[in-house]
Design an enzyme around this catalytic site. Structure first.
Site, PDB file in Angstrom:
ATOM      1  N   GLU A   1      -3.046   0.579  -9.172  1.00  0.00           N
ATOM      2  CA  GLU A   1      -2.011   1.600  -9.369  1.00  0.00           C
ATOM      3  C   GLU A   1      -0.700   0.900  -9.733  1.00  0.00           C
ATOM      4  O   GLU A   1      -0.250   0.018  -9.003  1.00  0.00           O
ATOM      5  CB  GLU A   1      -1.817   2.415  -8.084  1.00  0.00           C
ATOM      6  CG  GLU A   1      -3.019   3.273  -7.729  1.00  0.00           C
ATOM      7  CD  GLU A   1      -2.893   3.950  -6.357  1.00  0.00           C
ATOM      8  OE1 GLU A   1      -3.388   5.069  -6.202  1.00  0.00           O
ATOM      9  OE2 GLU A   1      -2.305   3.343  -5.440  1.00  0.00           O
TER      10      GLU A   1
ATOM     11  N   SER B   1       0.819  -1.212   0.000  1.00  0.00           N
ATOM     12  CA  SER B   1       0.000   0.000   0.000  1.00  0.00           C
ATOM     13  C   SER B   1       0.855   1.264   0.000  1.00  0.00           C
ATOM     14  O   SER B   1       0.408   2.315  -0.460  1.00  0.00           O
ATOM     15  CB  SER B   1      -0.877   0.033   1.253  1.00  0.00           C
ATOM     16  OG  SER B   1      -1.717  -1.077   1.301  1.00  0.00           O
TER      17      SER B   1
ATOM     18  N   HIS C   1      -0.622  -2.120  -7.284  1.00  0.00           N
ATOM     19  CA  HIS C   1      -1.404  -1.950  -6.054  1.00  0.00           C
ATOM     20  C   HIS C   1      -2.905  -2.099  -6.305  1.00  0.00           C
ATOM     21  O   HIS C   1      -3.505  -1.277  -7.007  1.00  0.00           O
ATOM     22  CB  HIS C   1      -1.092  -0.569  -5.453  1.00  0.00           C
ATOM     23  CG  HIS C   1      -1.805  -0.296  -4.183  1.00  0.00           C
ATOM     24  ND1 HIS C   1      -2.317   0.933  -3.864  1.00  0.00           N
ATOM     25  CD2 HIS C   1      -2.105  -1.105  -3.135  1.00  0.00           C
ATOM     26  CE1 HIS C   1      -2.890   0.868  -2.672  1.00  0.00           C
ATOM     27  NE2 HIS C   1      -2.774  -0.346  -2.216  1.00  0.00           N
TER      28      HIS C   1
ATOM     29  N   ASN D   1      -4.162   6.267  -1.666  1.00  0.00           N
ATOM     30  CA  ASN D   1      -3.939   6.234  -0.224  1.00  0.00           C
ATOM     31  C   ASN D   1      -3.568   7.596   0.354  1.00  0.00           C
ATOM     32  O   ASN D   1      -3.689   7.803   1.568  1.00  0.00           O
ATOM     33  CB  ASN D   1      -2.902   5.174   0.142  1.00  0.00           C
ATOM     34  CG  ASN D   1      -3.553   3.803   0.276  1.00  0.00           C
ATOM     35  OD1 ASN D   1      -4.755   3.705   0.477  1.00  0.00           O
ATOM     36  ND2 ASN D   1      -2.767   2.748   0.162  1.00  0.00           N
TER      37      ASN D   1
HETATM   38  N1  3HC Z   1     -15.498  -9.609  -1.482  1.00  0.00           N
HETATM   39  C1  3HC Z   1     -15.920  -9.889  -2.737  1.00  0.00           C
HETATM   40  N2  3HC Z   1     -16.991  -9.327  -3.291  1.00  0.00           N
HETATM   41  C2  3HC Z   1     -17.694  -8.471  -2.531  1.00  0.00           C
HETATM   42  C3  3HC Z   1     -17.322  -8.132  -1.227  1.00  0.00           C
HETATM   43  C4  3HC Z   1     -16.169  -8.748  -0.708  1.00  0.00           C
HETATM   44  N3  3HC Z   1     -15.713  -8.490   0.530  1.00  0.00           N
HETATM   45  N4  3HC Z   1     -18.211  -7.241  -0.732  1.00  0.00           N
HETATM   46  C5  3HC Z   1     -19.110  -7.029  -1.701  1.00  0.00           C
HETATM   47  N5  3HC Z   1     -18.797  -7.759  -2.786  1.00  0.00           N
HETATM   48  C6  3HC Z   1     -19.496  -7.760  -4.049  1.00  0.00           C
HETATM   49  C7  3HC Z   1     -20.874  -8.398  -3.937  1.00  0.00           C
HETATM   50  O1  3HC Z   1     -20.820  -9.784  -4.167  1.00  0.00           O
HETATM   51  C8  3HC Z   1     -21.615  -7.664  -5.026  1.00  0.00           C
HETATM   52  O2  3HC Z   1     -21.266  -8.234  -6.281  1.00  0.00           O
HETATM   53  P1  3HC Z   1     -22.347  -8.303  -7.485  1.00  0.00           P
HETATM   54  O3  3HC Z   1     -23.055  -6.985  -7.542  1.00  0.00           O
HETATM   55  O4  3HC Z   1     -21.545  -8.565  -8.711  1.00  0.00           O
HETATM   56  O5  3HC Z   1     -23.241  -9.417  -7.115  1.00  0.00           O
HETATM   57  C9  3HC Z   1     -21.009  -6.264  -5.011  1.00  0.00           C
HETATM   58  O6  3HC Z   1     -19.718  -6.407  -4.418  1.00  0.00           O
HETATM   59  C10 3HC Z   1     -21.827  -5.283  -4.216  1.00  0.00           C
HETATM   60  O7  3HC Z   1     -21.981  -5.833  -2.912  1.00  0.00           O
HETATM   61  P2  3HC Z   1     -23.130  -5.439  -1.891  1.00  0.00           P
HETATM   62  O8  3HC Z   1     -24.349  -5.037  -2.666  1.00  0.00           O
HETATM   63  O9  3HC Z   1     -23.245  -6.535  -0.896  1.00  0.00           O
HETATM   64  O10 3HC Z   1     -22.536  -4.248  -1.070  1.00  0.00           O
HETATM   65  P3  3HC Z   1     -22.204  -2.775  -1.492  1.00  0.00           P
HETATM   66  O11 3HC Z   1     -22.947  -2.329  -2.696  1.00  0.00           O
HETATM   67  O12 3HC Z   1     -22.328  -2.023  -0.242  1.00  0.00           O
HETATM   68  O13 3HC Z   1     -20.671  -2.851  -1.903  1.00  0.00           O
HETATM   69  C11 3HC Z   1     -18.405  -2.569  -1.393  1.00  0.00           C
HETATM   70  C12 3HC Z   1     -19.701  -3.294  -1.026  1.00  0.00           C
HETATM   71  C13 3HC Z   1     -17.999  -2.930  -2.816  1.00  0.00           C
HETATM   72  C14 3HC Z   1     -17.334  -3.068  -0.429  1.00  0.00           C
HETATM   73  C15 3HC Z   1     -18.654  -1.035  -1.276  1.00  0.00           C
HETATM   74  O14 3HC Z   1     -19.145  -0.741  -0.002  1.00  0.00           O
HETATM   75  C16 3HC Z   1     -17.429  -0.215  -1.515  1.00  0.00           C
HETATM   76  O15 3HC Z   1     -17.058   0.060  -2.658  1.00  0.00           O
HETATM   77  N6  3HC Z   1     -16.781   0.216  -0.423  1.00  0.00           N
HETATM   78  C17 3HC Z   1     -15.579   1.037  -0.493  1.00  0.00           C
HETATM   79  C18 3HC Z   1     -14.384   0.138  -0.613  1.00  0.00           C
HETATM   80  C19 3HC Z   1     -13.129   0.930  -0.719  1.00  0.00           C
HETATM   81  O16 3HC Z   1     -13.078   2.156  -0.588  1.00  0.00           O
HETATM   82  N7  3HC Z   1     -12.048   0.218  -0.960  1.00  0.00           N
HETATM   83  C20 3HC Z   1     -10.718   0.815  -1.013  1.00  0.00           C
HETATM   84  C21 3HC Z   1     -10.066   0.604   0.297  1.00  0.00           C
HETATM   85  S1  3HC Z   1      -8.478   1.344   0.334  1.00  0.00           S
HETATM   86  C22 3HC Z   1      -7.465   0.113  -0.174  1.00  0.00           C
HETATM   87  O17 3HC Z   1      -7.836  -0.995  -0.436  1.00  0.00           O
HETATM   88  C23 3HC Z   1      -6.038   0.497  -0.275  1.00  0.00           C
HETATM   89  C24 3HC Z   1      -5.180  -0.327   0.641  1.00  0.00           C
HETATM   90  O18 3HC Z   1      -3.835  -0.015   0.309  1.00  0.00           O
HETATM   91  C25 3HC Z   1      -5.430  -0.031   2.089  1.00  0.00           C
END
Ligand code: 3HC
Length: 286
Positions: free
Chosen positions: A153, A120, A141, A192
């Site tokens: 990224e 990250s 990333h 990030n």
């Molecule tokens: N694993 C796999 N698939 C998942 C999942 C998971 N943990 N959570 C949700 N999904 C899938 C579902 O199966 C669904 O797929 P489909 O529409 O194709 O059937 C889709 O995602 C939507 O799921 P839900 O309707 O249950 O839930 P949401 O619409 O609330 O979406 C989310 C969940 C995608 C996690 C959404 O809340 C989101 O985009 N959150 C923000 C995530 C984010 O910001 N990530 C970046 C983090 S920073 C990072 O990673 C950097 C690192 O360096 C720290």
């Protein structure tokens, strides 16, 4: 260079999903982890996820079976990287551990293999000189959850060849991702840096007692339209990751402002690392 075989090192929060994603995209994937329990969890996830996609009508049974057949979870690093074209490392965010792994990978992998890190925050120039192929060591990333988030990224540090960058960008596109290219190494890459700014503000507001973590999340989701609030996201990405990343930065800069917030330290010490352990800011057991 054509990528056919990919090895994912580390089957934790990110690695297991990157592995399934790559297998679904048609790559032959070997995923490994030194922790047998984590590897077992990754196998269970892959089986449940692929079955779930079929049940949900998002994938045919045949496509799910083919993806599963392309995907192996293996305990030995040597086995994971035999004949590999691209390695994606997704292990703990500790520089010395990553450097030791890359030195080992350099000895085990074929000469053409690209060694990418999903770190990250750690830029690949801090790792590349542990290998004899710095031109083939770069950042790739992914974002959590890796099966869902489109962005990757790719960072072209000064030591990275254009061929490496082109190959990694193509591999990311084949995985259905939208890669962006950074022409310079910078702490936190692009996303990030934004994430850190909102996260720090959220933790500051919580530590000051201005509002509860639930209300801060509600405010950010409803006032800014973010899909998740900063505390829900911390639970998703892991309080352990936030702690290790903060400590790595503090060790490097010596600036007290870079130390993980008191709340993050407390959660880390209590083992409340977020969704993966059932408790973080929120309780997932119930
Ligand atoms: N694993 C796999 N698939 C998942 C999942 C998971 N943990 N959570 C949700 N999904 C899938 C579902 O199966 C669904 O797929 P489909 O529409 O194709 O059937 C889709 O995602 C939507 O799921 P839900 O309707 O249950 O839930 P949401 O619409 O609330 O979406 C989310 C969940 C995608 C996690 C959404 O809340 C989101 O985009 N959150 C923000 C995530 C984010 O910001 N990530 C970046 C983090 S920073 C990072 O990673 C950097 C690192 O360096 C720290």
């Amino acid at each position: 260079m054509n990528i056919t075989n990919i090895a994912i090192i580390g089957a934790g929060n990110m690695g297991h999903q990157i592995a399934v994603c790559a297998a679904l995209a048609g790559f032959r994937v070997r995923c490994t982890d030194t922790n047998g329990a984590i590897l077992d969890q990754a196998i269970a996830f892959a089986d449940t996820y692929l079955t779930g996609r079929v049940t949900k009508g998002k994938l045919t049974q045949e496509a799910a079976d083919q993806a599963r057949a392309r995907l192996a979870f293996v305990p030995m690093l040597e086995e994971a990287v035999a004949d590999v074209d691209l390695v994606i490392e997704a292990i703990i965010e500790k520089l010395d551990v990553k450097r030791a792994l890359f030195a080992q990978l350099d000895k085990l992998c074929p000469a053409h293999t690209i060694l990418a890190t999903n770190s990250s925050y750690i830029v690949s120039s801090k790792i590349a000189d542990a290998t004899s192929r710095p031109d083939k060591v770069c950042n790739m990333h992914f974002f959590n959850p890796a099966l869902v988030m489109k962005l990757v990224e790719v960072v072209k540090g000064p030591h990275v060849s254009q061929e490496t960058v082109d190959t990694v960008m193509t591999a990311a596109r084949t995985m259905g991702k939208t890669p962006v290219l950074l022409h310079k190494e910078i702490y936190g890459f692009l996303v990030n840096r934004f994430l850190q700014a909102t996260r720090q503000e959220a933790l500051k507001l919580l530590d000051m007692g201005v509002a509860s973590h639930e209300d801060i999340d509600t405010a950010v989701m409803n006032g800014l339209g973010y899909p998740m609030g900063p505390f829900q996201l911390l639970d998703l990405t892991g309080l352990d990751l936030a702690y290790h990343v903060g400590m790595e930065k503090y060790r490097e800069t010596g600036d007290p402002a870079d130390r993980p917030s008191p709340t993050v330290v407390e959660k880390f010490t209590k083992g409340e690392w977020g969704k993966k352990v059932g408790k973080g800011f929120y309780d997932y057991e119930s």
